[in-house]
Design an enzyme around this catalytic site. Structure first.
Site, short mmCIF file in Angstrom:
data_model
loop_
_atom_site.label_atom_id
_atom_site.label_comp_id
_atom_site.label_asym_id
_atom_site.label_seq_id
_atom_site.Cartn_x
_atom_site.Cartn_y
_atom_site.Cartn_z
N VAL A 201 20.54 -17.57 -87.72
CA VAL A 201 20.59 -18.43 -86.54
C VAL A 201 22.05 -18.66 -86.12
O VAL A 201 22.38 -18.57 -84.94
CB VAL A 201 19.86 -19.77 -86.77
CG1 VAL A 201 20.03 -20.71 -85.59
CG2 VAL A 201 18.37 -19.53 -87.03
N CYS A 202 22.92 -18.91 -87.08
CA CYS A 202 24.33 -19.14 -86.77
C CYS A 202 24.97 -17.88 -86.17
O CYS A 202 25.72 -17.96 -85.20
CB CYS A 202 25.12 -19.56 -88.01
SG CYS A 202 24.51 -21.09 -88.75
N ASP A 203 24.66 -16.73 -86.74
CA ASP A 203 25.15 -15.45 -86.23
C ASP A 203 24.74 -15.29 -84.76
O ASP A 203 25.58 -15.01 -83.90
CB ASP A 203 24.57 -14.32 -87.09
CG ASP A 203 24.95 -12.94 -86.61
OD1 ASP A 203 25.81 -12.31 -87.25
OD2 ASP A 203 24.40 -12.47 -85.59
N SER B 92 26.76 -21.99 -91.41
CA SER B 92 27.49 -20.82 -91.92
C SER B 92 27.28 -19.63 -90.99
O SER B 92 26.14 -19.33 -90.62
CB SER B 92 27.03 -20.43 -93.32
OG SER B 92 27.65 -19.22 -93.71
#
Length: 165
Positions: free
Chosen positions: A58-60, A53
């Site tokens: 971490v994804c950001d 997501s």
């Protein structure tokens, strides 16, 4: 291949993709709800990052890093696929200033997740992974990140994208 989420084993649906494979097709949604498939970027090298997501730390950071690197890559399309709704992806990209990465939603069918063996059965999220596909749709690089909450190997993925033709 064993993958964990917060150190707990998860079940991945679909088949593992390997270097040398013909890249499987998929149907996902762009931020404007239009359908996108692998064929839409034929003739370009694709670096495809699957993330759980964009609304997580971490994804950001991962999408921001690939966005920065994408501006330096010639003839490489950088795609990020998650199960976030297209509306959420669009809002997040606008807030984060993402202009060089196309975010795509796999929420409808898990088409990408199942085709690339990254759909997490228990969570209905995608496991963190990176694929590089050359202009003739051959897979040239694959990383299934062992622990979903960890970062991928950015340098190896970028080098693979630069080397792909």
């Amino acid at each position: 291949m064993a993958v964990t989420f917060k150190e707990k084993p998860v079940t991945l649906l679909g088949n593992e993709v390997k270097v040398g494979d013909q890249a499987p097709d998929f149907k996902v949604l762009a931020n404007d709800m239009s359908e996108v498939s692998l064929a839409d970027s034929k003739g370009s090298v694709r670096l495809i990052a699957a993330v759980p997501s964009v609304d997580t730390g971490v994804c950001d950071a991962e999408v921001r890093r690939f966005n920065e690197e994408a501006s330096k890559l010639d003839n490489v399309k950088v795609l990020t696929v998650s199960v976030d709704l297209p509306f959420a992806q669009k809002r997040w990209c606008a807030a984060a200033g993402i202009e060089n990465v196309q975010t795509l939603s796999d929420h409808r069918d898990l088409s990408f997740g199942k085709a690339y063996g990254v759909a997490i059965e228990e969570l209905r999220l995608l496991a963190r992974s990176v694929f590089v596909i050359d202009s003739s749709d051959k897979v040239t690089y694959v990383e299934y990140v062992d622990e979903v909450t960890s970062h991928p190997n950015y340098e190896a993925a970028i080098e693979a994208a630069k080397a792909a033709k």
